[in-house]
Every structure is written in C-alpha cells, then in structure tokens.
Design a protein around this motif. Structure first.
Motif, PDB file in Angstrom:
ATOM      1  N   GLY A  90      -5.712  -2.039  14.887  1.00 63.37           N
ATOM      2  CA  GLY A  90      -6.824  -1.712  14.324  1.00 63.37           C
ATOM      3  C   GLY A  90      -7.011  -2.233  12.701  1.00 63.37           C
ATOM      4  O   GLY A  90      -7.832  -1.706  12.077  1.00 63.37           O
ATOM      5  N   SER A  91      -5.974  -3.088  12.259  1.00 59.29           N
ATOM      6  CA  SER A  91      -5.837  -3.485  11.069  1.00 59.29           C
ATOM      7  C   SER A  91      -6.507  -4.798  10.776  1.00 59.29           C
ATOM      8  O   SER A  91      -6.519  -5.603  11.722  1.00 59.29           O
ATOM      9  CB  SER A  91      -4.502  -3.137  10.639  1.00 59.29           C
ATOM     10  OG  SER A  91      -4.325  -4.000   9.219  1.00 59.29           O
ATOM     11  N   GLU A 112       3.169   5.427  17.090  1.00 62.89           N
ATOM     12  CA  GLU A 112       1.981   4.751  17.645  1.00 62.89           C
ATOM     13  C   GLU A 112       1.648   3.810  16.656  1.00 62.89           C
ATOM     14  O   GLU A 112       1.291   4.104  15.600  1.00 62.89           O
ATOM     15  CB  GLU A 112       0.792   5.900  17.793  1.00 62.89           C
ATOM     16  CG  GLU A 112       1.345   7.136  18.651  1.00 62.89           C
ATOM     17  CD  GLU A 112       1.434   6.434  20.188  1.00 62.89           C
ATOM     18  OE1 GLU A 112       0.752   5.628  20.662  1.00 62.89           O
ATOM     19  OE2 GLU A 112       2.270   7.202  20.812  1.00 62.89           O
ATOM     20  N   ILE A 113       1.467   2.723  17.150  1.00 65.69           N
ATOM     21  CA  ILE A 113       1.183   1.294  16.165  1.00 65.69           C
ATOM     22  C   ILE A 113      -0.285   1.479  15.975  1.00 65.69           C
ATOM     23  O   ILE A 113      -0.655   0.871  15.060  1.00 65.69           O
ATOM     24  CB  ILE A 113       1.543   0.090  16.819  1.00 65.69           C
ATOM     25  CG1 ILE A 113       0.778  -0.453  18.050  1.00 65.69           C
ATOM     26  CG2 ILE A 113       3.003   0.012  17.089  1.00 65.69           C
ATOM     27  CD1 ILE A 113       1.054  -1.947  18.674  1.00 65.69           C
ATOM     28  N   GLU A 114      -1.055   1.914  16.599  1.00 64.83           N
ATOM     29  CA  GLU A 114      -2.527   2.102  16.143  1.00 64.83           C
ATOM     30  C   GLU A 114      -2.817   2.971  15.029  1.00 64.83           C
ATOM     31  O   GLU A 114      -2.185   4.091  14.862  1.00 64.83           O
ATOM     32  CB  GLU A 114      -3.233   2.829  17.479  1.00 64.83           C
ATOM     33  CG  GLU A 114      -4.721   2.645  17.429  1.00 64.83           C
ATOM     34  CD  GLU A 114      -5.385   3.457  18.463  1.00 64.83           C
ATOM     35  OE1 GLU A 114      -6.522   4.244  18.176  1.00 64.83           O
ATOM     36  OE2 GLU A 114      -4.725   4.152  19.261  1.00 64.83           O
ATOM     37  N   GLY A 115      -3.343   2.369  14.270  1.00 62.87           N
ATOM     38  CA  GLY A 115      -3.496   2.981  12.737  1.00 62.87           C
ATOM     39  C   GLY A 115      -2.945   2.630  11.876  1.00 62.87           C
ATOM     40  O   GLY A 115      -2.713   3.009  10.579  1.00 62.87           O
ATOM     41  N   LEU A 155       6.694  -6.340  11.295  1.00 64.25           N
ATOM     42  CA  LEU A 155       6.622  -5.205  10.064  1.00 64.25           C
ATOM     43  C   LEU A 155       5.090  -4.468  10.160  1.00 64.25           C
ATOM     44  O   LEU A 155       4.251  -5.035  10.165  1.00 64.25           O
ATOM     45  CB  LEU A 155       6.982  -5.856   8.701  1.00 64.25           C
ATOM     46  CG  LEU A 155       6.827  -4.771   7.381  1.00 64.25           C
ATOM     47  CD1 LEU A 155       7.761  -3.699   7.442  1.00 64.25           C
ATOM     48  CD2 LEU A 155       6.792  -5.580   6.213  1.00 64.25           C
ATOM     49  N   LEU A 156       5.278  -3.119  10.648  1.00 65.42           N
ATOM     50  CA  LEU A 156       4.164  -2.243  10.351  1.00 65.42           C
ATOM     51  C   LEU A 156       4.222  -1.587   9.417  1.00 65.42           C
ATOM     52  O   LEU A 156       4.906  -0.546   9.234  1.00 65.42           O
ATOM     53  CB  LEU A 156       3.970  -1.712  11.900  1.00 65.42           C
ATOM     54  CG  LEU A 156       4.048  -2.670  13.170  1.00 65.42           C
ATOM     55  CD1 LEU A 156       4.280  -1.730  14.344  1.00 65.42           C
ATOM     56  CD2 LEU A 156       2.698  -2.886  13.081  1.00 65.42           C
ATOM     57  N   ALA A 157       3.228  -1.666   8.477  1.00 64.00           N
ATOM     58  CA  ALA A 157       3.456  -0.753   7.041  1.00 64.00           C
ATOM     59  C   ALA A 157       2.141   0.344   7.162  1.00 64.00           C
ATOM     60  O   ALA A 157       1.251   0.005   7.738  1.00 64.00           O
ATOM     61  CB  ALA A 157       2.917  -1.778   5.894  1.00 64.00           C
ATOM     62  N   GLY A 158       2.465   1.355   6.536  1.00 63.64           N
ATOM     63  CA  GLY A 158       1.350   2.244   6.460  1.00 63.64           C
ATOM     64  C   GLY A 158       1.186   3.051   7.791  1.00 63.64           C
ATOM     65  O   GLY A 158      -0.014   3.554   8.062  1.00 63.64           O
ATOM     66  N   VAL A 159       2.176   3.326   8.436  1.00 65.47           N
ATOM     67  CA  VAL A 159       2.081   4.049   9.758  1.00 65.47           C
ATOM     68  C   VAL A 159       1.971   5.315   9.435  1.00 65.47           C
ATOM     69  O   VAL A 159       2.809   5.929   8.634  1.00 65.47           O
ATOM     70  CB  VAL A 159       3.170   3.717  10.774  1.00 65.47           C
ATOM     71  CG1 VAL A 159       3.261   2.296  11.206  1.00 65.47           C
ATOM     72  CG2 VAL A 159       4.656   4.147  10.343  1.00 65.47           C
ATOM     73  N   THR A 160       1.149   6.290  10.357  1.00 63.16           N
ATOM     74  CA  THR A 160       1.252   7.726  10.019  1.00 63.16           C
ATOM     75  C   THR A 160       1.142   8.755  11.166  1.00 63.16           C
ATOM     76  O   THR A 160       1.427   9.713  11.123  1.00 63.16           O
ATOM     77  CB  THR A 160      -0.334   8.022   9.383  1.00 63.16           C
ATOM     78  OG1 THR A 160      -1.374   7.360  10.331  1.00 63.16           O
ATOM     79  CG2 THR A 160      -0.579   7.348   8.087  1.00 63.16           C
ATOM     80  N   GLY A 176       0.741  -1.082  -0.091  1.00 69.17           N
ATOM     81  CA  GLY A 176      -0.055   0.002   0.000  1.00 69.17           C
ATOM     82  C   GLY A 176       0.641   1.344   0.065  1.00 69.17           C
ATOM     83  O   GLY A 176       0.228   2.425   0.076  1.00 69.17           O
ATOM     84  N   GLY A 177       2.179   1.204   0.007  1.00 71.48           N
ATOM     85  CA  GLY A 177       2.904   2.428  -0.117  1.00 71.48           C
ATOM     86  C   GLY A 177       3.063   2.901   1.404  1.00 71.48           C
ATOM     87  O   GLY A 177       2.603   2.328   2.307  1.00 71.48           O
ATOM     88  N   GLY A 178       3.456   4.036   1.141  1.00 72.48           N
ATOM     89  CA  GLY A 178       3.843   4.915   2.742  1.00 72.48           C
ATOM     90  C   GLY A 178       4.914   4.664   3.349  1.00 72.48           C
ATOM     91  O   GLY A 178       6.099   4.103   2.768  1.00 72.48           O
ATOM     92  N   VAL A 179       4.797   4.481   4.651  1.00 70.62           N
ATOM     93  CA  VAL A 179       6.028   4.458   5.488  1.00 70.62           C
ATOM     94  C   VAL A 179       5.883   3.087   6.485  1.00 70.62           C
ATOM     95  O   VAL A 179       4.858   3.045   7.015  1.00 70.62           O
ATOM     96  CB  VAL A 179       6.363   5.595   6.493  1.00 70.62           C
ATOM     97  CG1 VAL A 179       7.293   5.590   7.521  1.00 70.62           C
ATOM     98  CG2 VAL A 179       6.625   6.877   5.735  1.00 70.62           C
ATOM     99  N   SER A 180       7.106   2.573   6.648  1.00 65.15           N
ATOM    100  CA  SER A 180       7.017   1.284   7.489  1.00 65.15           C
ATOM    101  C   SER A 180       8.134   1.190   8.642  1.00 65.15           C
ATOM    102  O   SER A 180       9.250   1.976   8.596  1.00 65.15           O
ATOM    103  CB  SER A 180       7.198   0.125   6.843  1.00 65.15           C
ATOM    104  OG  SER A 180       6.145  -0.193   5.756  1.00 65.15           O
ATOM    105  N   THR A 181       7.853   0.543   9.732  1.00 66.14           N
ATOM    106  CA  THR A 181       8.699   0.493  10.750  1.00 66.14           C
ATOM    107  C   THR A 181       8.688  -1.070  11.273  1.00 66.14           C
ATOM    108  O   THR A 181       7.783  -1.839  10.840  1.00 66.14           O
ATOM    109  CB  THR A 181       8.317   1.379  11.912  1.00 66.14           C
ATOM    110  OG1 THR A 181       9.115   1.264  13.002  1.00 66.14           O
ATOM    111  CG2 THR A 181       6.966   1.183  12.574  1.00 66.14           C
ATOM    112  N   VAL A 182       9.690  -1.369  12.032  1.00 61.13           N
ATOM    113  CA  VAL A 182       9.966  -2.770  12.458  1.00 61.13           C
ATOM    114  C   VAL A 182      10.135  -2.919  13.705  1.00 61.13           C
ATOM    115  O   VAL A 182      11.058  -2.409  14.507  1.00 61.13           O
ATOM    116  CB  VAL A 182      11.119  -3.550  11.321  1.00 61.13           C
ATOM    117  CG1 VAL A 182      11.372  -4.878  11.939  1.00 61.13           C
ATOM    118  CG2 VAL A 182      10.728  -3.471  10.283  1.00 61.13           C
TER     119      VAL A 182
END
Length: 388
Positions: free
Chosen positions: A316-317, A281-284, A338-343, A221-227
């Motif tokens: 919430g995904s 924040e991992i929520e979202g 891997l958390l993808a699409g963090v905002t 989905g693109g965007g920014v990811s964190t691990v």
C-alpha cells in the motif's frame, strides 16, 4: 561499519570476509568496540588498530556481564576512544554509518545507542543501526535488555534494521553453529542490498541502476526496517536445469524474456512473503526497495517493473523503488527487498510485554532477597553489636 559488542564485532568481521570473497567493496572502513578483550582478539578481518577496548578502568577488559546500563555508561565515558578510531576513516568517502550490535547483551545493547547519538551530533552522513534480537529461549535478562535497547536505539538512528534470531534459530542446533549460520544469513542479505550500485572497474552497468541514494531515500523516514530475500540457482552456460527452461522456443541462445519476467516476479513474491529478517505484516510498510542481483542475461526491466508494482499493491506504499545489480559468475539470481517503516510487528510487542514482566519479577526478587537477608541476619544476631 562499527560493530559494538561481541555480536556486532562478529557480524562486521563477516561483512569484511564477504567483501574479500565477492570483491564487492561495500565496507569503506570498519571498527569494532568492546569491553571484553577476548572478543576483540577473536576477530579475523578487522584491522587491529581499529579494535577499540573501552571501560578498562571499570571492568579490566572482562566485559560488562549483560549489564547494559553499565555498557551505556562506559560508552559515554570512553566515547573519545571510539572517536579516535573513526578519525582515521576517510569520512568523505562514506555514504553512511552502520552501527551493528546484538541487543540482548550488555556492551552492544547499552553502547550502540550512545555511539549512534554521538555520530549524529558530529556528522551529516546518515547513521543507521543493525540490531540483532536475542532468541526467546535465551532468558529473561536478555529479553529485558533487548526491549530497553531497542526502544532507545530506534530513537537515536536514522533507521533501525532488525534481525530477529528467534525467527532463524533451528531446533537442536548448537549455539555456536547457530550463530555462524545466522551471521551468514545477515551478511548475504545486507551484502547484496548495500552492494547494489557499487560499480567496479569493468563491471556492467545495470539497466535500471540502484545506488546508495535509493537506499538512503528508502531508509530516510526513520523507524524500523526488515529485509526479505529469495534466490534461485542458475547455470550461466551449460544446458539443462533452469537455463534450458528459460531458453526461447526455437532453441536459440537468447533467454526467453517472458520466462525471465515470470521468474523475477515469482522471486519477488518469495522474498516478500517468505522469512523476513524481522517477521512482520508487510502491509503498511511506508517505503520499499527491490534489488535484483545476478548474471545480466537473467535480469530484465519488465520483471523488475512488475515486481515493483506487485510490492506497491501488497504494501500500500507509493514509495517503492527498484533496480538491478548485475553480478557475473554469481551462479544465482537473488531478490532482496528492503521494507522500511514497518509497524505491524508482533515480535516487538511480545518482546516488550515479556520484558515488562521480567522487570516486575526482578523487582520482586530483589525485595524478597533483602527481606530474606534481614531475617537471616537479625533472628539471633540482635544482641550482637556491628563492627562499624
């Protein structure tokens, strides 16, 4: 993997060393691109014919001195030289491209987005970025570079995975020692993530396999990811320690599945709520992938399933994938998330704010500098004629 600039080259070099050490064969092919000859010569594992020196006509192999606009210009001008190194790679064997760069300097910060754009134009494989943010104590120019590079890079890749040096530098640590340790942290996390599903000859097949398609779908989905990452040492044979706690009550050799499940769930929480490569924040988070690695007897489906459900609740995904990566002789059980699409990322907001202030200051300083020079030269020199 293509390392662009000094930090990028060192990280890719470290990935190759990790591959040799663990036999994981993650890196199908590797290249390093730089404007500084000395940085390329300092690499140990990337083949010499895959080290590309660009910008020779402009900076004579001495680097761009933290000027990322110049870094981007040189990358545009010499993109064919970089493509020459990629042409020797068997792209049909590659699942994705990963462009690795430090975002605070000049060469990688300017050049990595240019290369990503070029690769996306030519190949159908996904192009990902791994961007390393500078520490906040590294100075205004590096922050400004990172903010500009970040917003350009994230638009040019299919997903930008971020590692924030600021969250990982220890106080009082030497810069060199700090980077060595940080590179080790980067490679450990992403090594297990990318290694999942790479089945070697004679290796056990995972109960619930994670393969490259799961990683690609999570990043799609693109965007920014964190691990996130957490590990716990285990003893595969000897008594005592964690193993004895995981044995069943009647002293049998089978590991108690309830204990194993709880251990896995606990590791998943530690990985998600501990120090992420980019704190947020991992929520979202839009999508997530959970990989559990370690000796097969320590992995079970129930634990992974429970960890996955907990992640769904926390983020919430609806798109949380999970699986295991049997890793005999590891001596530890590790969880990578891997958390993808963090905002919700305070650090990026702060980075942009500081960069805007730095840009305003630079503009003011330049104006003042011009005025000061005029004052200096014109006070007594009005009657003098200029040479030309």
């Amino acid at each position: 993997m293509i390392g662009f600039g000094q930090a990028g080259g060192k990280v890719v070099d470290k990935f190759l060393e990790y591959d040799k050490r663990t036999g994981s064969e993650i890196v199908r092919a590797a290249a390093a691109v730089n404007t500084a000859k000395a940085d390329l010569m300092g690499l140990e594992h990337i083949a010499e014919d895959q080290r590309v020196l660009i910008g020779q006509s402009r900076v004579k192999g001495h680097g761009v001195g933290a000027d990322n606009e110049l870094g981007a210009e040189i990358a545009e001008e010499d993109i064919d030289e970089v493509q020459g190194a990629i042409d020797s790679i068997p792209v049909h064997e590659v699942d994705a491209f990963l462009v690795v760069a430090g975002l605070g300097g000049g060469t990688g910060s300017g050049g990595a987005p240019v290369l990503a754009k070029h690769l996306k134009r030519i190949y159908t494989e996904p192009v990902y970025g791994l961007g390393i943010l500078p520490g906040s104590d590294e100075g205004g120019i590096y922050t400004l570079n990172a903010a500009r590079s970040f917003q350009t890079f994230v638009r040019e890749v299919d997903n930008l995975m971020v590692f924030d040096n600021d969250a990982w530098r220890k106080t009082g640590e030497s810069v060199q020692g700090g980077y060595e340790e940080i590179n080790e942290e980067i490679v450990r996390r992403f090594g297990i993530l990318f290694g999942a599903g790479e089945i070697q000859q004679g290796q056990e097949i995972a109960e619930s396999v994670v393969d490259s398609s799961e990683i690609i779908n999570t990043l799609s989905g693109g965007g920014v990811s964190t691990v996130g990452y957490a590990e716990e040492e285990v003893e595969e044979r000897t008594s005592g320690g964690l193993l004895s706690r995981l044995r069943d009550d009647n002293g049998g050799d089978e590991l108690d599945s309830a204990h194993t499940t709880n251990r896995i769930t606990s590791l998943v929480r530690k990985a998600a709520l501990g120090r992420l490569t980019l704190p947020c924040e991992i929520e979202g988070a839009e999508r997530a992938l959970l990989v559990l690695a370690g000796p097969p007897e320590y992995l079970n489906r129930k634990g992974i399933e429970r960890g996955r459900k907990w992640l769904e609740e926390q983020t919430g995904s609806m798109e949380v994938r999970g699986g295991d990566y049997p890793y005999r002789g590891a001596g530890f059980v590790a969880t990578v998330i891997l958390l993808a699409g963090v905002t919700n990322v305070p650090r990026i907001k702060e980075l942009q704010q500081v960069a805007i202030e730095a840009q305003d200051n630079l503009d003011e300083i330049r104006e003042e500098s011009d005025e000061n020079l005029d004052d200096l030269v014109s006070d007594d020199g009005d009657e003098l004629e200029s040479l030309f």
